[in-house]
Motif scaffolding. Structure first.
Motif, mmCIF file in Angstrom:
data_model
loop_
_atom_site.group_PDB
_atom_site.id
_atom_site.type_symbol
_atom_site.label_atom_id
_atom_site.label_comp_id
_atom_site.label_asym_id
_atom_site.label_seq_id
_atom_site.Cartn_x
_atom_site.Cartn_y
_atom_site.Cartn_z
ATOM 1 N N ARG A 34 -5.670 -2.017 -7.038
ATOM 2 C CA ARG A 34 -6.777 -1.995 -6.067
ATOM 3 C C ARG A 34 -7.851 -1.028 -6.565
ATOM 4 O O ARG A 34 -7.653 0.189 -6.534
ATOM 5 N N THR A 67 -3.959 8.252 6.045
ATOM 6 C CA THR A 67 -3.638 6.824 6.042
ATOM 7 C C THR A 67 -3.834 6.221 4.653
ATOM 8 O O THR A 67 -2.965 5.504 4.145
ATOM 9 N N ASP A 68 -4.971 6.497 4.015
ATOM 10 C CA ASP A 68 -5.215 5.956 2.670
ATOM 11 C C ASP A 68 -4.213 6.511 1.665
ATOM 12 O O ASP A 68 -3.789 5.802 0.737
ATOM 13 N N ILE A 105 -0.944 4.576 2.160
ATOM 14 C CA ILE A 105 -1.098 3.212 1.637
ATOM 15 C C ILE A 105 -1.012 3.213 0.111
ATOM 16 O O ILE A 105 -0.281 2.408 -0.492
ATOM 17 N N LEU A 154 2.331 1.467 -1.897
ATOM 18 C CA LEU A 154 2.056 0.299 -2.732
ATOM 19 C C LEU A 154 2.509 0.518 -4.178
ATOM 20 O O LEU A 154 2.642 -0.444 -4.940
ATOM 21 N N TRP A 164 -0.327 3.962 11.308
ATOM 22 C CA TRP A 164 0.791 3.241 10.719
ATOM 23 C C TRP A 164 0.622 1.738 10.811
ATOM 24 O O TRP A 164 1.102 0.996 9.940
ATOM 25 N N ARG A 205 -2.191 0.185 10.444
ATOM 26 C CA ARG A 205 -3.056 -0.155 9.301
ATOM 27 C C ARG A 205 -2.263 -0.101 8.005
ATOM 28 O O ARG A 205 -2.439 -0.955 7.122
ATOM 29 N N VAL A 206 -1.393 0.883 7.870
ATOM 30 C CA VAL A 206 -0.545 0.958 6.681
ATOM 31 C C VAL A 206 0.288 -0.311 6.552
ATOM 32 O O VAL A 206 0.343 -0.927 5.477
ATOM 33 N N GLN A 217 -1.928 -3.295 5.564
ATOM 34 C CA GLN A 217 -2.474 -3.216 4.213
ATOM 35 C C GLN A 217 -1.401 -3.359 3.134
ATOM 36 O O GLN A 217 -1.721 -3.634 1.975
ATOM 37 N N THR A 218 -0.143 -3.155 3.510
ATOM 38 C CA THR A 218 0.932 -3.202 2.511
ATOM 39 C C THR A 218 1.920 -4.333 2.779
ATOM 40 O O THR A 218 3.002 -4.369 2.190
ATOM 41 N N ALA A 271 7.247 -1.570 0.121
ATOM 42 C CA ALA A 271 6.541 -0.816 1.160
ATOM 43 C C ALA A 271 7.164 -1.092 2.520
ATOM 44 O O ALA A 271 7.356 -0.172 3.335
ATOM 45 N N HIS A 272 7.487 -2.368 2.778
ATOM 46 C CA HIS A 272 8.103 -2.715 4.056
ATOM 47 C C HIS A 272 9.443 -2.009 4.220
ATOM 48 O O HIS A 272 9.774 -1.521 5.311
#
Length: 204
Positions: A114, A140-141, A144, A148, A173, A175-176, A179-180, A186-187
């Motif tokens: 990214r 948050t960023d 993420i 990732l 979370w 948004r995390v 985005q992932t 990540a999950h």
């Protein structure tokens, strides 16, 4: 001229352990690099372990990470060279690496495929790190970007669990998770955080 905050600020202390000398050297390298990037007019943000530290996590003892646009990498390398740092060849094609003495600094331009862009850098927050103000990735960023990076061959959650715990109240979370969502690793990490009670299960 900026003055010292009148109250304690995250990212302004040093550890009371045998690693104090290493961290002191890394913080000095971090501040020198941040000053050189700022003076060169390069948009950047602190990332990695020291960004997590600025948000309240434990101090790292490995290296220093900044994010920059790919188009700014060469200008950044020139600015750091002018500050006395040395470009180190790296096999990774998503970052450039320099060293300040024995301390390494990574200039990350394409984390997990990214590209770093103005939107990401624009969300960065001015924070105090080692008594110096600089732009730092949002919590948050930061989460993420890190989750990732988990892959089949690099999936050690243990080193990042403490960051999830330390930053949990600062992170969006949902948004995390959104985005992932394409990453099963990540999950799995987010599911582990939920099962440990660090985050709410409905955030997934």
């Amino acid at each position: 001229m900026q003055t010292e905050p009148s109250t304690p600020t995250r990212g302004s202390g040093l550890p009371r352990s045998g690693s104090a000398g290493v961290v002191d050297g890394l913080l000095t390298a971090l501040k020198r690099a941040a000053a050189a990037l700022r003076e060169a007019g390069i948009d950047y943000a602190l990332a990695g372990g020291f960004a997590a530290y600025a948000h309240g996590a434990a101090l790292p003892t490995h290296d220093v990470d900044f994010v920059v646009r790919e188009r700014d990498v060469q200008v950044a390398l020139d600015a750091l060279a002018d500050a006395g740092m040395t470009h180190v060849k790296s096999p990774e094609n998503w970052l450039a690496k320099v060293c300040d003495g024995e301390h390494y600094i990574d200039l990350i331009h394409t984390p997990s495929g990214r590209p770093v862009d103005g939107e990401l850098l624009g969300r960065a927050e001015e924070m105090t790190v080692g008594a110096v103000f600089m732009p730092v990735l949002t919590a948050t960023d930061l989460i993420i970007m890190r989750v990732l990076a988990f892959t089949e061959t690099a999936c050690d959650f243990s080193a990042f669990l403490h960051v999830g715990r330390a930053l949990r109240e600062q992170v969006d979370w949902r948004r995390v998770a959104a985005q992932t969502a394409q990453s099963p690793y990540a999950h799995a990490f987010l599911t582990l955080l939920a099962r440990l009670g660090v985050i709410e299960e409905d955030a997934l």
